[in-house]
Design a protein around this motif. Structure first.
Motif, PDB file in Angstrom:
ATOM      1  N   GLY A   1     -10.838   0.658   7.467  1.00 25.43           N
ATOM      2  CA  GLY A   1     -11.657   0.651   6.265  1.00 25.43           C
ATOM      3  C   GLY A   1     -11.243   1.712   5.271  1.00 25.43           C
ATOM      4  O   GLY A   1     -10.083   2.163   5.246  1.00 25.43           O
ATOM      5  N   ALA A   2     -12.187   2.121   4.429  1.00 28.10           N
ATOM      6  CA  ALA A   2     -11.918   3.146   3.425  1.00 28.10           C
ATOM      7  C   ALA A   2     -11.471   4.439   4.119  1.00 28.10           C
ATOM      8  O   ALA A   2     -11.814   4.677   5.278  1.00 28.10           O
ATOM      9  CB  ALA A   2     -13.171   3.406   2.603  1.00 28.10           C
TER      10      ALA A   2
ATOM     11  N   SER B   1     -11.157   7.827   5.797  1.00 33.00           N
ATOM     12  CA  SER B   1     -12.111   8.737   6.410  1.00 33.00           C
ATOM     13  C   SER B   1     -11.332   9.709   7.281  1.00 33.00           C
ATOM     14  O   SER B   1     -10.176   9.460   7.635  1.00 33.00           O
ATOM     15  CB  SER B   1     -13.154   7.978   7.252  1.00 33.00           C
TER      16      SER B   1
ATOM     17  N   THR C   1      -8.288  10.986   4.384  1.00 30.80           N
ATOM     18  CA  THR C   1      -8.681  11.358   3.023  1.00 30.80           C
ATOM     19  C   THR C   1      -7.598  12.186   2.338  1.00 30.80           C
ATOM     20  O   THR C   1      -7.394  12.053   1.131  1.00 30.80           O
ATOM     21  CB  THR C   1     -10.003  12.133   3.041  1.00 30.80           C
TER      22      THR C   1
ATOM     23  N   ALA D   1      -4.872   9.823   1.286  1.00 30.45           N
ATOM     24  CA  ALA D   1      -5.314   9.106   0.086  1.00 30.45           C
ATOM     25  C   ALA D   1      -5.172   9.970  -1.161  1.00 30.45           C
ATOM     26  O   ALA D   1      -4.790   9.475  -2.228  1.00 30.45           O
ATOM     27  CB  ALA D   1      -6.762   8.647   0.254  1.00 30.45           C
TER      28      ALA D   1
ATOM     29  N   SER E   1      -2.897   8.646  -4.197  1.00 30.86           N
ATOM     30  CA  SER E   1      -3.535   8.428  -5.500  1.00 30.86           C
ATOM     31  C   SER E   1      -2.907   9.296  -6.575  1.00 30.86           C
ATOM     32  O   SER E   1      -2.706   8.854  -7.723  1.00 30.86           O
ATOM     33  CB  SER E   1      -5.034   8.726  -5.404  1.00 30.86           C
TER      34      SER E   1
ATOM     35  N   ALA F   1      -7.381  -1.612   2.465  1.00 26.93           N
ATOM     36  CA  ALA F   1      -8.788  -1.349   2.174  1.00 26.93           C
ATOM     37  C   ALA F   1      -8.921  -0.353   1.037  1.00 26.93           C
ATOM     38  O   ALA F   1      -9.870  -0.400   0.242  1.00 26.93           O
ATOM     39  CB  ALA F   1      -9.485  -0.806   3.421  1.00 26.93           C
ATOM     40  N   PHE F   2      -7.963   0.569   0.936  1.00 23.17           N
ATOM     41  CA  PHE F   2      -7.892   1.540  -0.150  1.00 23.17           C
ATOM     42  C   PHE F   2      -6.747   1.114  -1.054  1.00 23.17           C
ATOM     43  O   PHE F   2      -5.624   0.903  -0.581  1.00 23.17           O
ATOM     44  CB  PHE F   2      -7.635   2.936   0.424  1.00 23.17           C
ATOM     45  N   THR F   3      -6.993   0.969  -2.344  1.00 15.78           N
ATOM     46  CA  THR F   3      -6.001   0.327  -3.213  1.00 15.78           C
ATOM     47  C   THR F   3      -5.439   1.228  -4.313  1.00 15.78           C
ATOM     48  O   THR F   3      -4.571   0.794  -5.069  1.00 15.78           O
ATOM     49  CB  THR F   3      -6.615  -0.910  -3.885  1.00 15.78           C
ATOM     50  N   ASP F   4      -5.886   2.456  -4.412  1.00 17.47           N
ATOM     51  CA  ASP F   4      -5.467   3.326  -5.515  1.00 17.47           C
ATOM     52  C   ASP F   4      -4.142   4.016  -5.205  1.00 17.47           C
ATOM     53  O   ASP F   4      -4.052   5.241  -5.096  1.00 17.47           O
ATOM     54  CB  ASP F   4      -6.556   4.361  -5.803  1.00 17.47           C
TER      55      ASP F   4
ATOM     56  N   THR G   1      -5.992   0.722   6.551  1.00 20.27           N
ATOM     57  CA  THR G   1      -6.530   1.471   5.405  1.00 20.27           C
ATOM     58  C   THR G   1      -5.575   1.465   4.225  1.00 20.27           C
ATOM     59  O   THR G   1      -5.977   1.255   3.083  1.00 20.27           O
ATOM     60  CB  THR G   1      -6.864   2.905   5.826  1.00 20.27           C
TER      61      THR G   1
END
Length: 519
Positions: A387-388, A390, A394, A397, A401, A432-435, A460
Protein backbone atom coordinates in the motif's frame (compact mmCIF):
# COMPACT_ATOMS: atom_id res chain seq x y z
CA UNK A 1 56.42 -17.49 -2.81
CA UNK A 2 57.31 -13.92 -1.87
CA UNK A 3 55.70 -10.57 -2.45
CA UNK A 4 57.90 -10.05 -5.50
CA UNK A 5 55.82 -12.59 -7.37
CA UNK A 6 53.11 -9.92 -7.59
CA UNK A 7 55.46 -7.54 -9.42
CA UNK A 8 53.86 -8.06 -12.81
CA UNK A 9 52.17 -5.98 -15.47
CA UNK A 10 48.41 -5.52 -15.63
CA UNK A 11 48.24 -7.64 -18.79
CA UNK A 12 50.30 -10.38 -17.17
CA UNK A 13 48.23 -10.07 -14.01
CA UNK A 14 44.98 -10.61 -15.84
CA UNK A 15 46.40 -13.50 -17.84
CA UNK A 16 47.81 -15.11 -14.71
CA UNK A 17 44.46 -14.79 -12.96
CA UNK A 18 43.04 -17.41 -15.28
CA UNK A 19 45.93 -19.76 -14.62
CA UNK A 20 46.13 -19.50 -10.83
CA UNK A 21 49.84 -18.71 -10.83
CA UNK A 22 50.20 -16.82 -7.55
CA UNK A 23 50.05 -18.56 -4.19
CA UNK A 24 48.55 -17.08 -1.06
CA UNK A 25 50.85 -15.63 1.59
CA UNK A 26 50.66 -17.11 5.04
CA UNK A 27 48.64 -15.21 7.60
CA UNK A 28 50.89 -13.09 9.79
CA UNK A 29 50.34 -10.89 12.79
CA UNK A 30 51.67 -7.36 13.04
CA UNK A 31 53.66 -7.44 16.24
CA UNK A 32 56.62 -5.91 17.97
CA UNK A 33 57.44 -9.33 19.41
CA UNK A 34 59.83 -11.84 17.93
CA UNK A 35 63.52 -12.03 17.01
CA UNK A 36 65.21 -8.98 15.52
CA UNK A 37 66.14 -11.01 12.45
CA UNK A 38 62.46 -11.60 11.67
CA UNK A 39 61.60 -7.93 12.17
CA UNK A 40 64.45 -6.68 9.97
CA UNK A 41 62.56 -7.28 6.72
CA UNK A 42 58.86 -6.46 6.76
CA UNK A 43 56.42 -8.32 4.55
CA UNK A 44 53.25 -7.31 2.74
CA UNK A 45 50.97 -10.03 4.04
CA UNK A 46 47.69 -9.73 2.12
CA UNK A 47 48.41 -8.03 -1.16
CA UNK A 48 47.41 -4.46 -1.93
CA UNK A 49 44.16 -2.74 -2.84
CA UNK A 50 42.94 0.46 -4.50
CA UNK A 51 39.94 2.49 -3.38
CA UNK A 52 37.86 5.61 -4.05
CA UNK A 53 39.63 6.96 -7.17
CA UNK A 54 39.71 10.63 -8.13
CA UNK A 55 40.86 12.55 -11.18
CA UNK A 56 44.35 12.85 -9.71
CA UNK A 57 44.81 9.58 -7.81
CA UNK A 58 43.35 7.02 -5.42
CA UNK A 59 43.77 5.37 -2.03
CA UNK A 60 46.34 2.57 -1.81
CA UNK A 61 45.89 0.01 1.00
CA UNK A 62 48.36 -2.51 2.39
CA UNK A 63 49.22 -4.51 5.52
CA UNK A 64 52.55 -5.26 7.18
CA UNK A 65 53.56 -8.12 9.47
CA UNK A 66 55.53 -5.70 11.70
CA UNK A 67 55.81 -1.95 12.27
CA UNK A 68 56.87 -0.41 8.96
CA UNK A 69 56.26 2.69 6.86
CA UNK A 70 54.06 2.37 3.77
CA UNK A 71 55.79 3.56 0.58
CA UNK A 72 53.98 3.88 -2.75
CA UNK A 73 55.56 4.79 -6.08
CA UNK A 74 53.51 5.65 -9.15
CA UNK A 75 54.48 5.92 -12.82
CA UNK A 76 52.98 6.00 -16.29
CA UNK A 77 54.64 2.71 -17.26
CA UNK A 78 55.50 -0.54 -15.53
CA UNK A 79 59.21 0.26 -15.87
CA UNK A 80 58.61 2.97 -13.22
CA UNK A 81 60.68 5.54 -15.05
CA UNK A 82 60.30 8.98 -13.42
CA UNK A 83 58.30 7.49 -10.58
CA UNK A 84 56.60 9.67 -7.99
CA UNK A 85 57.11 8.60 -4.38
CA UNK A 86 54.49 8.85 -1.62
CA UNK A 87 55.29 8.17 2.02
CA UNK A 88 52.32 6.81 3.90
CA UNK A 89 51.73 6.12 7.59
CA UNK A 90 53.51 3.78 9.93
CA UNK A 91 51.66 0.47 9.76
CA UNK A 92 51.47 -0.55 13.39
CA UNK A 93 49.80 -3.15 15.64
CA UNK A 94 47.07 -0.80 16.88
CA UNK A 95 45.51 -0.93 13.38
CA UNK A 96 46.40 -4.60 12.86
CA UNK A 97 49.30 -3.56 10.63
CA UNK A 98 46.98 -2.00 8.03
CA UNK A 99 47.04 1.45 6.51
CA UNK A 100 46.48 3.49 3.40
CA UNK A 101 47.83 6.54 1.63
CA UNK A 102 46.13 8.73 -0.97
CA UNK A 103 48.35 9.21 -3.99
CA UNK A 104 47.58 12.44 -5.85
CA UNK A 105 48.87 14.89 -8.43
CA UNK A 106 48.51 12.27 -11.18
CA UNK A 107 47.08 12.85 -14.69
CA UNK A 108 43.34 12.35 -15.13
CA UNK A 109 41.84 9.53 -17.16
CA UNK A 110 45.07 7.54 -17.34
CA UNK A 111 46.29 4.11 -16.30
CA UNK A 112 48.64 4.43 -13.36
CA UNK A 113 51.16 1.76 -12.39
CA UNK A 114 51.97 1.63 -8.71
CA UNK A 115 54.53 -0.19 -6.59
CA UNK A 116 54.13 -0.75 -2.87
CA UNK A 117 56.96 -1.44 -0.45
CA UNK A 118 57.42 -1.32 3.30
CA UNK A 119 60.32 0.33 5.08
CA UNK A 120 61.14 -1.20 8.44
CA UNK A 121 62.33 0.62 11.51
CA UNK A 122 65.92 -0.36 10.74
CA UNK A 123 65.67 0.71 7.07
CA UNK A 124 65.15 -2.78 5.65
CA UNK A 125 62.54 -2.88 2.86
CA UNK A 126 60.02 -5.48 1.84
CA UNK A 127 59.70 -7.17 -1.49
CA UNK A 128 57.46 -4.96 -3.68
CA UNK A 129 53.97 -5.63 -4.93
CA UNK A 130 52.79 -3.83 -8.05
CA UNK A 131 49.41 -3.07 -9.50
CA UNK A 132 47.56 -0.67 -11.74
CA UNK A 133 44.45 1.51 -11.67
CA UNK A 134 42.80 4.21 -13.73
CA UNK A 135 42.34 7.76 -12.58
CA UNK A 136 38.93 9.37 -13.11
CA UNK A 137 38.47 11.09 -16.49
CA UNK A 138 37.64 14.78 -16.80
CA UNK A 139 35.91 14.45 -20.16
CA UNK A 140 33.33 12.04 -21.64
CA UNK A 141 34.83 8.58 -22.07
CA UNK A 142 33.85 4.93 -21.99
CA UNK A 143 33.27 3.62 -18.45
CA UNK A 144 33.05 0.03 -17.29
CA UNK A 145 32.17 -0.74 -13.67
CA UNK A 146 31.10 -3.89 -11.88
CA UNK A 147 29.20 -4.52 -8.69
CA UNK A 148 28.27 -7.45 -6.46
CA UNK A 149 28.45 -8.60 -2.84
CA UNK A 150 28.27 -11.53 -0.41
CA UNK A 151 31.68 -13.18 0.08
CA UNK A 152 32.28 -16.47 1.97
CA UNK A 153 28.73 -16.91 3.23
CA UNK A 154 26.57 -19.84 4.37
CA UNK A 155 29.63 -21.95 5.12
CA UNK A 156 31.16 -21.78 1.63
CA UNK A 157 34.73 -20.59 1.96
CA UNK A 158 37.85 -20.81 -0.20
CA UNK A 159 37.70 -24.16 -1.97
CA UNK A 160 41.24 -25.23 -2.95
CA UNK A 161 39.91 -27.95 -5.25
CA UNK A 162 38.32 -25.26 -7.42
CA UNK A 163 41.27 -22.87 -7.35
CA UNK A 164 39.63 -20.56 -4.83
CA UNK A 165 37.13 -17.78 -5.56
CA UNK A 166 37.61 -17.74 -9.33
CA UNK A 167 34.71 -15.39 -9.92
CA UNK A 168 37.13 -12.58 -9.07
CA UNK A 169 39.39 -13.72 -11.90
CA UNK A 170 36.42 -13.76 -14.28
CA UNK A 171 35.61 -10.21 -13.23
CA UNK A 172 39.21 -9.04 -13.62
CA UNK A 173 39.41 -10.59 -17.09
CA UNK A 174 36.69 -8.16 -18.24
CA UNK A 175 39.02 -5.28 -17.27
CA UNK A 176 36.67 -2.99 -15.33
CA UNK A 177 37.60 0.54 -14.30
CA UNK A 178 35.80 0.32 -11.00
CA UNK A 179 34.10 -2.17 -8.65
CA UNK A 180 31.29 -1.36 -6.22
CA UNK A 181 31.36 -3.81 -3.34
CA UNK A 182 27.73 -3.76 -2.22
CA UNK A 183 28.29 -5.22 1.24
CA UNK A 184 28.53 -8.49 3.14
CA UNK A 185 32.23 -8.41 2.38
CA UNK A 186 32.64 -10.99 5.15
CA UNK A 187 30.29 -13.31 7.04
CA UNK A 188 31.45 -12.70 10.58
CA UNK A 189 28.53 -14.71 11.93
CA UNK A 190 29.10 -17.85 9.82
CA UNK A 191 32.00 -20.15 10.80
CA UNK A 192 33.58 -22.53 8.33
CA UNK A 193 34.11 -26.27 8.55
CA UNK A 194 36.61 -28.32 6.58
CA UNK A 195 33.85 -29.68 4.39
CA UNK A 196 30.14 -29.31 3.65
CA UNK A 197 28.12 -32.27 2.44
CA UNK A 198 25.51 -31.06 -0.04
CA UNK A 199 22.01 -32.58 -0.32
CA UNK A 200 22.99 -34.53 -3.44
CA UNK A 201 26.09 -36.00 -1.76
CA UNK A 202 28.70 -33.74 -3.32
CA UNK A 203 31.39 -32.40 -0.98
CA UNK A 204 32.41 -28.76 -0.75
CA UNK A 205 35.91 -28.34 0.68
CA UNK A 206 37.11 -25.31 2.63
CA UNK A 207 40.44 -24.02 3.75
CA UNK A 208 39.87 -22.93 7.34
CA UNK A 209 41.61 -20.48 9.67
CA UNK A 210 41.30 -20.11 13.43
CA UNK A 211 39.31 -16.88 13.07
CA UNK A 212 36.85 -18.52 10.67
CA UNK A 213 36.23 -21.47 12.96
CA UNK A 214 33.85 -19.56 15.26
CA UNK A 215 31.48 -16.61 15.07
CA UNK A 216 33.31 -13.28 15.33
CA UNK A 217 32.83 -11.51 18.65
CA UNK A 218 36.24 -10.03 19.44
CA UNK A 219 38.05 -7.42 17.36
CA UNK A 220 40.70 -10.01 16.49
CA UNK A 221 38.07 -12.40 15.17
CA UNK A 222 36.53 -9.70 12.96
CA UNK A 223 39.99 -8.85 11.65
CA UNK A 224 40.61 -12.52 11.00
CA UNK A 225 37.57 -12.76 8.74
CA UNK A 226 39.02 -10.13 6.41
CA UNK A 227 42.44 -11.75 6.59
CA UNK A 228 40.94 -15.11 5.63
CA UNK A 229 39.26 -13.77 2.49
CA UNK A 230 42.52 -12.20 1.36
CA UNK A 231 44.34 -15.50 1.39
CA UNK A 232 42.52 -16.12 -1.90
CA UNK A 233 44.83 -15.44 -4.83
CA UNK A 234 41.99 -14.43 -7.18
CA UNK A 235 40.68 -11.83 -4.74
CA UNK A 236 44.14 -10.35 -4.11
CA UNK A 237 44.92 -10.01 -7.79
CA UNK A 238 41.56 -8.37 -8.40
CA UNK A 239 42.19 -5.90 -5.56
CA UNK A 240 45.55 -4.87 -7.01
CA UNK A 241 44.13 -4.16 -10.46
CA UNK A 242 40.65 -2.68 -9.93
CA UNK A 243 39.75 0.40 -7.89
CA UNK A 244 36.97 -0.32 -5.40
CA UNK A 245 34.13 1.59 -3.81
CA UNK A 246 33.09 -0.38 -0.73
CA UNK A 247 30.05 -0.28 1.54
CA UNK A 248 28.89 -2.50 4.36
CA UNK A 249 25.72 -4.35 5.28
CA UNK A 250 24.80 -6.78 8.07
CA UNK A 251 27.11 -9.80 7.92
CA UNK A 252 30.16 -7.64 8.55
CA UNK A 253 28.69 -7.63 12.08
CA UNK A 254 25.94 -10.23 12.54
CA UNK A 255 22.89 -11.27 10.52
CA UNK A 256 20.17 -8.58 10.30
CA UNK A 257 21.80 -6.32 12.87
CA UNK A 258 20.40 -2.94 13.87
CA UNK A 259 21.20 -0.48 16.64
CA UNK A 260 19.86 -1.54 20.00
CA UNK A 261 19.32 -5.11 18.90
CA UNK A 262 20.36 -8.28 20.62
CA UNK A 263 21.62 -11.48 19.01
CA UNK A 264 19.22 -14.36 19.55
CA UNK A 265 20.17 -16.49 22.55
CA UNK A 266 20.08 -19.61 20.39
CA UNK A 267 23.00 -18.30 18.28
CA UNK A 268 25.52 -19.11 21.00
CA UNK A 269 27.08 -15.65 21.34
CA UNK A 270 28.61 -14.67 24.69
CA UNK A 271 28.46 -11.01 23.54
CA UNK A 272 24.87 -10.52 22.41
CA UNK A 273 24.78 -6.71 22.12
CA UNK A 274 24.61 -5.84 18.43
CA UNK A 275 25.92 -2.36 19.24
CA UNK A 276 29.05 -3.77 20.87
CA UNK A 277 29.63 -6.15 18.00
CA UNK A 278 29.08 -3.34 15.48
CA UNK A 279 31.76 -1.17 17.10
CA UNK A 280 34.33 -3.95 16.75
CA UNK A 281 33.13 -4.79 13.26
CA UNK A 282 33.34 -1.16 12.18
CA UNK A 283 36.96 -0.88 13.29
CA UNK A 284 37.99 -4.04 11.45
CA UNK A 285 36.07 -2.99 8.32
CA UNK A 286 37.90 0.33 8.13
CA UNK A 287 41.24 -1.25 8.87
CA UNK A 288 40.96 -3.89 6.15
CA UNK A 289 39.12 -2.05 3.36
CA UNK A 290 40.50 0.60 0.96
CA UNK A 291 38.46 3.56 2.13
CA UNK A 292 39.05 6.57 4.35
CA UNK A 293 36.28 7.53 6.80
CA UNK A 294 37.52 11.13 6.89
CA UNK A 295 36.45 11.42 3.25
CA UNK A 296 32.87 10.33 3.95
CA UNK A 297 30.12 12.89 4.51
CA UNK A 298 29.49 11.71 8.07
CA UNK A 299 33.05 10.66 8.81
CA UNK A 300 31.86 7.07 8.47
CA UNK A 301 30.67 5.74 5.12
CA UNK A 302 28.15 7.46 2.84
CA UNK A 303 29.80 9.53 0.15
CA UNK A 304 29.73 10.54 -3.51
CA UNK A 305 32.30 9.32 -6.02
CA UNK A 306 32.38 11.54 -9.11
CA UNK A 307 33.59 9.67 -12.16
CA UNK A 308 33.75 12.33 -14.85
CA UNK A 309 30.91 14.17 -16.58
CA UNK A 310 29.01 10.96 -17.36
CA UNK A 311 28.76 9.41 -13.89
CA UNK A 312 28.27 10.20 -10.21
CA UNK A 313 28.05 7.33 -7.70
CA UNK A 314 26.13 7.86 -4.46
CA UNK A 315 27.31 5.30 -1.92
CA UNK A 316 24.67 4.72 0.76
CA UNK A 317 24.74 3.39 4.30
CA UNK A 318 21.38 1.68 4.90
CA UNK A 319 22.60 -0.09 8.03
CA UNK A 320 23.92 2.50 10.48
CA UNK A 321 20.88 4.80 10.61
CA UNK A 322 17.99 2.36 10.18
CA UNK A 323 15.43 1.86 12.91
CA UNK A 324 14.80 -1.51 14.52
CA UNK A 325 13.66 -4.44 12.41
CA UNK A 326 10.92 -5.53 14.81
CA UNK A 327 8.76 -2.40 14.85
CA UNK A 328 5.25 -2.45 13.43
CA UNK A 329 4.63 -0.53 10.23
CA UNK A 330 4.00 3.06 11.26
CA UNK A 331 3.51 6.32 9.44
CA UNK A 332 7.26 6.89 9.25
CA UNK A 333 10.54 5.09 9.69
CA UNK A 334 14.27 5.31 9.05
CA UNK A 335 16.44 3.50 6.53
CA UNK A 336 18.76 6.41 5.62
CA UNK A 337 18.10 8.75 8.52
CA UNK A 338 17.14 12.42 7.96
CA UNK A 339 20.65 13.74 7.27
CA UNK A 340 21.53 11.07 4.72
CA UNK A 341 18.11 11.47 3.08
CA UNK A 342 18.69 15.21 2.71
CA UNK A 343 22.22 14.62 1.39
CA UNK A 344 20.97 12.15 -1.22
CA UNK A 345 18.10 14.36 -2.41
CA UNK A 346 20.33 17.41 -2.72
CA UNK A 347 23.20 15.45 -4.27
CA UNK A 348 21.01 13.97 -6.97
CA UNK A 349 19.42 17.37 -7.59
CA UNK A 350 22.77 19.12 -7.95
CA UNK A 351 24.55 16.42 -9.96
CA UNK A 352 25.45 17.45 -13.49
CA UNK A 353 26.49 13.93 -14.46
CA UNK A 354 24.51 12.19 -17.19
CA UNK A 355 24.04 9.10 -15.02
CA UNK A 356 23.60 8.89 -11.26
CA UNK A 357 24.17 5.44 -9.79
CA UNK A 358 22.81 4.94 -6.29
CA UNK A 359 24.62 2.07 -4.57
CA UNK A 360 21.98 0.80 -2.14
CA UNK A 361 23.12 -2.08 0.05
CA UNK A 362 19.50 -3.14 0.67
CA UNK A 363 17.00 -3.62 -2.21
CA UNK A 364 14.15 -1.11 -2.44
CA UNK A 365 11.17 -3.29 -3.34
CA UNK A 366 12.12 -6.82 -2.34
CA UNK A 367 10.50 -8.10 0.83
CA UNK A 368 13.27 -9.40 3.08
CA UNK A 369 11.94 -10.64 6.40
CA UNK A 370 13.97 -10.80 9.59
CA UNK A 371 13.07 -14.32 10.60
CA UNK A 372 14.83 -13.96 13.94
CA UNK A 373 12.30 -11.32 15.04
CA UNK A 374 8.52 -11.40 14.98
CA UNK A 375 6.42 -11.95 11.87
CA UNK A 376 6.23 -8.23 11.08
CA UNK A 377 10.01 -7.71 11.22
CA UNK A 378 11.70 -6.66 7.98
CA UNK A 379 15.32 -6.14 7.02
CA UNK A 380 14.96 -3.51 4.31
CA UNK A 381 12.55 -0.76 3.27
CA UNK A 382 9.81 -3.03 1.87
CA UNK A 383 7.28 -4.27 4.43
CA UNK A 384 5.02 -6.37 2.23
CA UNK A 385 1.82 -4.37 2.63
CA UNK A 386 1.74 -3.22 -1.04
CA UNK A 387 0.00 0.00 0.00
CA UNK A 388 0.96 3.62 0.57
CA UNK A 389 4.49 4.18 1.90
CA UNK A 390 4.84 3.33 5.58
CA UNK A 391 7.73 2.67 7.91
CA UNK A 392 11.06 2.87 6.15
CA UNK A 393 9.35 3.23 2.77
CA UNK A 394 8.58 6.85 3.66
CA UNK A 395 12.23 7.88 3.20
CA UNK A 396 12.39 6.06 -0.15
CA UNK A 397 9.24 7.95 -1.18
CA UNK A 398 10.84 11.26 -0.17
CA UNK A 399 13.82 10.61 -2.44
CA UNK A 400 11.75 9.42 -5.39
CA UNK A 401 9.30 12.33 -5.13
CA UNK A 402 12.13 14.83 -4.88
CA UNK A 403 13.76 13.36 -7.99
CA UNK A 404 10.53 13.91 -9.91
CA UNK A 405 10.03 17.44 -8.57
CA UNK A 406 13.65 18.34 -9.31
CA UNK A 407 13.49 16.75 -12.78
CA UNK A 408 16.42 14.45 -12.00
CA UNK A 409 16.97 11.93 -14.78
CA UNK A 410 19.40 9.08 -15.30
CA UNK A 411 19.11 7.53 -11.83
CA UNK A 412 19.94 3.81 -11.63
CA UNK A 413 20.00 1.81 -8.38
CA UNK A 414 22.47 -1.07 -7.86
CA UNK A 415 22.21 -3.55 -5.00
CA UNK A 416 23.09 -7.07 -3.80
CA UNK A 417 22.09 -8.69 -0.46
CA UNK A 418 19.55 -11.32 -1.60
CA UNK A 419 21.94 -13.80 -3.26
CA UNK A 420 20.56 -13.90 -6.78
CA UNK A 421 20.50 -11.56 -9.77
CA UNK A 422 17.53 -9.64 -11.16
CA UNK A 423 16.41 -6.60 -13.13
CA UNK A 424 13.54 -4.63 -11.58
CA UNK A 425 11.64 -1.89 -13.38
CA UNK A 426 9.67 0.53 -11.15
CA UNK A 427 6.76 2.44 -12.66
CA UNK A 428 4.07 4.68 -11.11
CA UNK A 429 1.27 3.15 -13.20
CA UNK A 430 1.78 -0.14 -11.32
CA UNK A 431 2.32 1.46 -7.91
CA UNK A 432 0.27 2.31 -4.85
CA UNK A 433 2.43 5.44 -4.54
CA UNK A 434 2.62 7.33 -7.83
CA UNK A 435 4.58 10.55 -7.21
CA UNK A 436 7.80 9.44 -8.95
CA UNK A 437 9.28 8.82 -12.38
CA UNK A 438 10.03 5.30 -13.60
CA UNK A 439 13.48 3.90 -12.85
CA UNK A 440 15.52 0.67 -12.77
CA UNK A 441 17.09 -1.26 -9.92
CA UNK A 442 19.51 -4.10 -10.69
CA UNK A 443 20.42 -6.84 -8.23
CA UNK A 444 23.54 -9.00 -8.28
CA UNK A 445 25.35 -11.56 -6.13
CA UNK A 446 26.50 -13.64 -4.46
CA UNK A 447 30.24 -13.70 -5.14
CA UNK A 448 31.06 -16.77 -3.02
CA UNK A 449 28.12 -17.76 -0.84
CA UNK A 450 24.91 -19.72 -0.82
CA UNK A 451 22.36 -18.75 -3.47
CA UNK A 452 18.65 -18.34 -2.75
CA UNK A 453 15.36 -18.19 -4.58
CA UNK A 454 13.67 -14.88 -5.47
CA UNK A 455 12.02 -12.73 -2.82
CA UNK A 456 8.48 -11.37 -3.24
CA UNK A 457 8.06 -7.84 -4.57
CA UNK A 458 6.27 -5.13 -2.60
CA UNK A 459 3.84 -3.16 -4.79
CA UNK A 460 4.26 0.22 -3.08
CA UNK A 461 6.58 1.56 -5.80
CA UNK A 462 5.33 -0.66 -8.61
CA UNK A 463 8.31 -2.96 -9.30
CA UNK A 464 8.20 -5.62 -11.99
CA UNK A 465 10.79 -8.39 -12.20
CA UNK A 466 11.89 -8.17 -15.84
CA UNK A 467 14.60 -10.79 -15.32
CA UNK A 468 15.48 -13.18 -12.48
CA UNK A 469 18.20 -15.82 -12.24
CA UNK A 470 17.87 -17.75 -8.99
CA UNK A 471 17.94 -21.40 -7.89
CA UNK A 472 14.87 -23.49 -7.20
CA UNK A 473 16.31 -24.52 -3.84
CA UNK A 474 17.49 -22.48 -0.88
CA UNK A 475 21.21 -22.17 -0.16
CA UNK A 476 22.48 -23.59 -3.45
CA UNK A 477 26.24 -23.99 -3.26
CA UNK A 478 28.77 -22.15 -5.46
CA UNK A 479 29.21 -25.45 -7.31
CA UNK A 480 25.92 -24.58 -9.02
CA UNK A 481 25.48 -21.79 -11.55
CA UNK A 482 24.04 -19.06 -9.34
CA UNK A 483 27.01 -16.86 -8.43
CA UNK A 484 26.75 -13.47 -10.08
CA UNK A 485 28.21 -10.03 -10.69
CA UNK A 486 26.78 -7.06 -12.56
CA UNK A 487 28.41 -4.81 -15.09
CA UNK A 488 27.61 -1.27 -16.19
CA UNK A 489 28.92 0.09 -19.49
CA UNK A 490 28.62 3.78 -20.37
CA UNK A 491 29.42 4.76 -23.94
CA UNK A 492 31.53 7.92 -24.01
CA UNK A 493 30.06 9.10 -27.31
CA UNK A 494 26.39 8.12 -27.25
CA UNK A 495 26.14 8.38 -23.42
CA UNK A 496 24.03 5.20 -23.47
CA UNK A 497 24.20 3.00 -20.38
CA UNK A 498 24.06 -0.79 -20.63
CA UNK A 499 23.68 -3.14 -17.67
CA UNK A 500 24.86 -6.74 -18.00
CA UNK A 501 23.99 -9.36 -15.41
CA UNK A 502 26.72 -12.03 -15.49
CA UNK A 503 27.40 -15.44 -14.00
CA UNK A 504 30.62 -16.61 -12.36
CA UNK A 505 32.24 -17.41 -15.72
CA UNK A 506 31.60 -13.92 -17.06
CA UNK A 507 28.81 -15.04 -19.39
CA UNK A 508 26.10 -12.39 -19.83
CA UNK A 509 22.71 -13.71 -18.73
CA UNK A 510 20.70 -10.52 -19.33
CA UNK A 511 21.38 -7.10 -20.81
CA UNK A 512 19.41 -3.87 -20.58
CA UNK A 513 20.29 -0.75 -22.57
CA UNK A 514 19.12 2.64 -21.32
CA UNK A 515 19.05 5.83 -23.37
CA UNK A 516 20.62 8.91 -21.77
CA UNK A 517 18.15 11.26 -20.09
CA UNK A 518 16.91 14.23 -22.10
CA UNK A 519 18.34 17.43 -20.71
Amino acid sequence: MTGSDFGISRRTLLRASALGLVAAPALAACSNDGPALVRSRPNLTHGVAVGDPRTDGALIWARSDQPATLIVETAATESFTDAKRFTGPLLAPDADGTGRVRVNGLPAGQQVHYRVTLEGEDGATSEPITGAFRTVPTGPSDIKLQWSGDVVGQGYGINPELGGMKIFSAMAARDPHLFIHSGDSIYADVPLKDSVTLPDGRIWRNTVSEAKSAVAQTLEQFRGNYAYNLTDQNYRRFNSAVAQVVQWDDHETVNNWYHGGSVAETKGYSERSMDTLAIRSWQAFHEWMPLEPKEAVDGRLYRKISYGPLLDIFVLDMRTYKDTNDIDNGPSGRIFGPEQTKWLIEGLRDSRATWKIVANDLPLGLVVKDGEQKATAYEGPANGDNGAPSGRETEIAQVLSANKANKVGGVVWLTADVHYTAAHHYAPERAAFTDFDEFWEFVSGPLNAGAFGPNPLDGTFGPAAVFVHAPDVQNASPLDSFQHFGEVLIDGKSRELTVNLCDATGSVLFSQRLAPPVR
